[in-house]
Design a protein around this motif. Structure first.
Motif, PDB file in Angstrom:
ATOM      1  N   UNK A  36       0.827  -1.207   0.000  1.00 30.45           N
ATOM      2  CA  UNK A  36       0.000   0.000   0.000  1.00 30.45           C
ATOM      3  C   UNK A  36       0.864   1.261   0.000  1.00 30.45           C
ATOM      4  N   UNK A  37       2.129   1.116  -0.395  1.00 34.81           N
ATOM      5  CA  UNK A  37       3.041   2.259  -0.441  1.00 34.81           C
ATOM      6  C   UNK A  37       2.602   3.262  -1.501  1.00 34.81           C
ATOM      7  N   UNK A  38       3.063   4.503  -1.354  1.00 33.92           N
ATOM      8  CA  UNK A  38       2.771   5.561  -2.314  1.00 33.92           C
ATOM      9  C   UNK A  38       3.939   5.672  -3.299  1.00 33.92           C
ATOM     10  N   UNK A  39       3.633   5.689  -4.610  1.00 38.82           N
ATOM     11  CA  UNK A  39       4.651   5.710  -5.656  1.00 38.82           C
ATOM     12  C   UNK A  39       4.454   6.897  -6.593  1.00 38.82           C
ATOM     13  N   UNK A  40       5.563   7.336  -7.206  1.00 34.84           N
ATOM     14  CA  UNK A  40       5.526   8.322  -8.277  1.00 34.84           C
ATOM     15  C   UNK A  40       6.485   7.873  -9.369  1.00 34.84           C
ATOM     16  N   UNK A  41       6.129   8.186 -10.620  1.00 30.99           N
ATOM     17  CA  UNK A  41       6.947   7.836 -11.778  1.00 30.99           C
ATOM     18  C   UNK A  41       7.567   9.104 -12.346  1.00 30.99           C
ATOM     19  N   UNK A  42       8.874   9.018 -12.679  1.00 36.58           N
ATOM     20  CA  UNK A  42       9.608  10.132 -13.273  1.00 36.58           C
ATOM     21  C   UNK A  42      10.363   9.643 -14.501  1.00 36.58           C
ATOM     22  N   UNK A  43      10.680  10.574 -15.381  1.00 39.65           N
ATOM     23  CA  UNK A  43      11.556  10.318 -16.536  1.00 39.65           C
ATOM     24  C   UNK A  43      11.058   9.180 -17.421  1.00 39.65           C
ATOM     25  N   UNK A  44       9.747   9.108 -17.622  1.00 41.77           N
ATOM     26  CA  UNK A  44       9.176   8.058 -18.458  1.00 41.77           C
ATOM     27  C   UNK A  44       9.553   8.301 -19.919  1.00 41.77           C
ATOM     28  N   UNK A  45      10.087   7.263 -20.559  1.00 43.12           N
ATOM     29  CA  UNK A  45      10.430   7.326 -21.984  1.00 43.12           C
ATOM     30  C   UNK A  45       9.944   6.060 -22.666  1.00 43.12           C
ATOM     31  N   UNK A  46       9.530   6.229 -23.922  1.00 42.76           N
ATOM     32  CA  UNK A  46       9.030   5.108 -24.719  1.00 42.76           C
ATOM     33  C   UNK A  46       9.852   5.018 -26.002  1.00 42.76           C
ATOM     34  N   UNK A  47      10.262   3.800 -26.354  1.00 41.96           N
ATOM     35  CA  UNK A  47      11.058   3.558 -27.546  1.00 41.96           C
ATOM     36  C   UNK A  47      10.364   2.498 -28.388  1.00 41.96           C
ATOM     37  N   UNK A  98       9.580  -0.458 -25.819  1.00 40.67           N
ATOM     38  CA  UNK A  98      10.380  -0.480 -24.599  1.00 40.67           C
ATOM     39  C   UNK A  98      10.040   0.785 -23.826  1.00 40.67           C
ATOM     40  N   UNK A  99       9.714   0.643 -22.562  1.00 40.38           N
ATOM     41  CA  UNK A  99       9.452   1.793 -21.694  1.00 40.38           C
ATOM     42  C   UNK A  99      10.460   1.782 -20.559  1.00 40.38           C
ATOM     43  N   UNK A 100      11.015   2.954 -20.260  1.00 32.72           N
ATOM     44  CA  UNK A 100      11.931   3.095 -19.136  1.00 32.72           C
ATOM     45  C   UNK A 100      11.452   4.252 -18.267  1.00 32.72           C
ATOM     46  N   UNK A 101      11.699   4.137 -16.965  1.00 34.17           N
ATOM     47  CA  UNK A 101      11.283   5.191 -16.038  1.00 34.17           C
ATOM     48  C   UNK A 101      11.929   4.970 -14.680  1.00 34.17           C
ATOM     49  N   UNK A 102      11.851   5.987 -13.862  1.00 37.74           N
ATOM     50  CA  UNK A 102      12.288   5.884 -12.476  1.00 37.74           C
ATOM     51  C   UNK A 102      11.039   5.797 -11.609  1.00 37.74           C
ATOM     52  N   UNK A 103      10.988   4.798 -10.752  1.00 32.54           N
ATOM     53  CA  UNK A 103       9.878   4.632  -9.818  1.00 32.54           C
ATOM     54  C   UNK A 103      10.367   5.016  -8.426  1.00 32.54           C
ATOM     55  N   UNK A 104       9.693   5.992  -7.827  1.00 25.15           N
ATOM     56  CA  UNK A 104      10.050   6.443  -6.490  1.00 25.15           C
ATOM     57  C   UNK A 104       8.994   5.938  -5.510  1.00 25.15           C
ATOM     58  N   UNK A 120      12.379  -0.926 -16.407  1.00 30.31           N
ATOM     59  CA  UNK A 120      12.240  -1.069 -17.854  1.00 30.31           C
ATOM     60  C   UNK A 120      11.214  -2.162 -18.116  1.00 30.31           C
ATOM     61  N   UNK A 121      10.440  -1.958 -19.157  1.00 31.98           N
ATOM     62  CA  UNK A 121       9.444  -2.958 -19.514  1.00 31.98           C
ATOM     63  C   UNK A 121       9.322  -3.025 -21.023  1.00 31.98           C
ATOM     64  N   UNK A 122       9.023  -4.211 -21.503  1.00 30.89           N
ATOM     65  CA  UNK A 122       8.809  -4.432 -22.926  1.00 30.89           C
ATOM     66  C   UNK A 122       7.361  -4.864 -23.107  1.00 30.89           C
ATOM     67  N   UNK A 123       6.691  -4.160 -24.008  1.00 33.04           N
ATOM     68  CA  UNK A 123       5.285  -4.400 -24.306  1.00 33.04           C
ATOM     69  C   UNK A 123       5.152  -4.918 -25.731  1.00 33.04           C
ATOM     70  N   UNK A 124       4.297  -5.935 -25.923  1.00 35.89           N
ATOM     71  CA  UNK A 124       4.066  -6.521 -27.245  1.00 35.89           C
ATOM     72  C   UNK A 124       2.584  -6.432 -27.568  1.00 35.89           C
ATOM     73  N   UNK A 125       2.285  -6.001 -28.794  1.00 34.16           N
ATOM     74  CA  UNK A 125       0.893  -5.887 -29.211  1.00 34.16           C
ATOM     75  C   UNK A 125       0.428  -7.203 -29.833  1.00 34.16           C
ATOM     76  N   UNK A 126      -0.566  -7.826 -29.210  1.00 36.33           N
ATOM     77  CA  UNK A 126      -1.223  -9.032 -29.716  1.00 36.33           C
ATOM     78  C   UNK A 126      -2.703  -8.881 -29.401  1.00 36.33           C
ATOM     79  N   UNK A 127      -3.444  -8.237 -30.269  1.00 38.05           N
ATOM     80  CA  UNK A 127      -4.852  -7.861 -30.081  1.00 38.05           C
ATOM     81  C   UNK A 127      -4.985  -6.689 -29.111  1.00 38.05           C
ATOM     82  N   UNK A 128      -4.099  -6.603 -28.128  1.00 41.14           N
ATOM     83  CA  UNK A 128      -3.970  -5.456 -27.229  1.00 41.14           C
ATOM     84  C   UNK A 128      -2.533  -5.478 -26.716  1.00 41.14           C
ATOM     85  N   UNK A 129      -2.120  -4.377 -26.066  1.00 41.00           N
ATOM     86  CA  UNK A 129      -0.756  -4.323 -25.546  1.00 41.00           C
ATOM     87  C   UNK A 129      -0.622  -5.201 -24.311  1.00 41.00           C
ATOM     88  N   UNK A 130       0.394  -6.081 -24.327  1.00 40.96           N
ATOM     89  CA  UNK A 130       0.665  -7.003 -23.219  1.00 40.96           C
ATOM     90  C   UNK A 130       2.099  -6.801 -22.735  1.00 40.96           C
TER      91      UNK A 130
END
Length: 88
Positions: free
Chosen positions: A31-42, A50-56, A67-77
């Motif tokens: 139940x911690x509180x988070x914020x995302x900074x420096x989000x970039x999408x490639x 590819x998405x990269x960001x800083x999670x505080x 970092x996360x990799x998303x693949x589109x197969x009917x929707x983004x996964x």
């Protein structure tokens, strides 16, 4: 959350532990509180991002690089995710 995970989802946690989709089903969310900074999408391919960001974590006063990799197969996964402790 399981609906956005690709069937072949894999994660390298900040602890170094490897997780798969089945592991996420049983995960306890905090139940911690988070914020995302420096989000970039490639664009790696038309159907792969590819998405990269800083999670505080404001509750624990910790920052991680993500970092996360998303693949589109009917929707983004989400097929891959990694979290590493940020340099202090």
């Amino acid at each position: 959350m399981l609906e956005i995970l690709h069937k072949d989802f894999k994660e390298f946690g900040k602890s170094g532990k490897t997780f798969y989709k089945d592991d996420i089903q049983n995960a306890q969310l905090d139940t911690d509180e988070y914020e995302i900074y420096d989000f970039e999408e490639y664009t790696l391919a038309e159907d792969v991002k590819l998405c990269t960001y800083t999670l505080v974590n404001k509750t624990q006063n910790q920052s991680t690089n993500r970092s996360s990799i998303w693949k589109f197969e009917e929707s983004w996964k989400l097929i891959f995710h990694q979290g590493t402790e940020k340099d202090k």
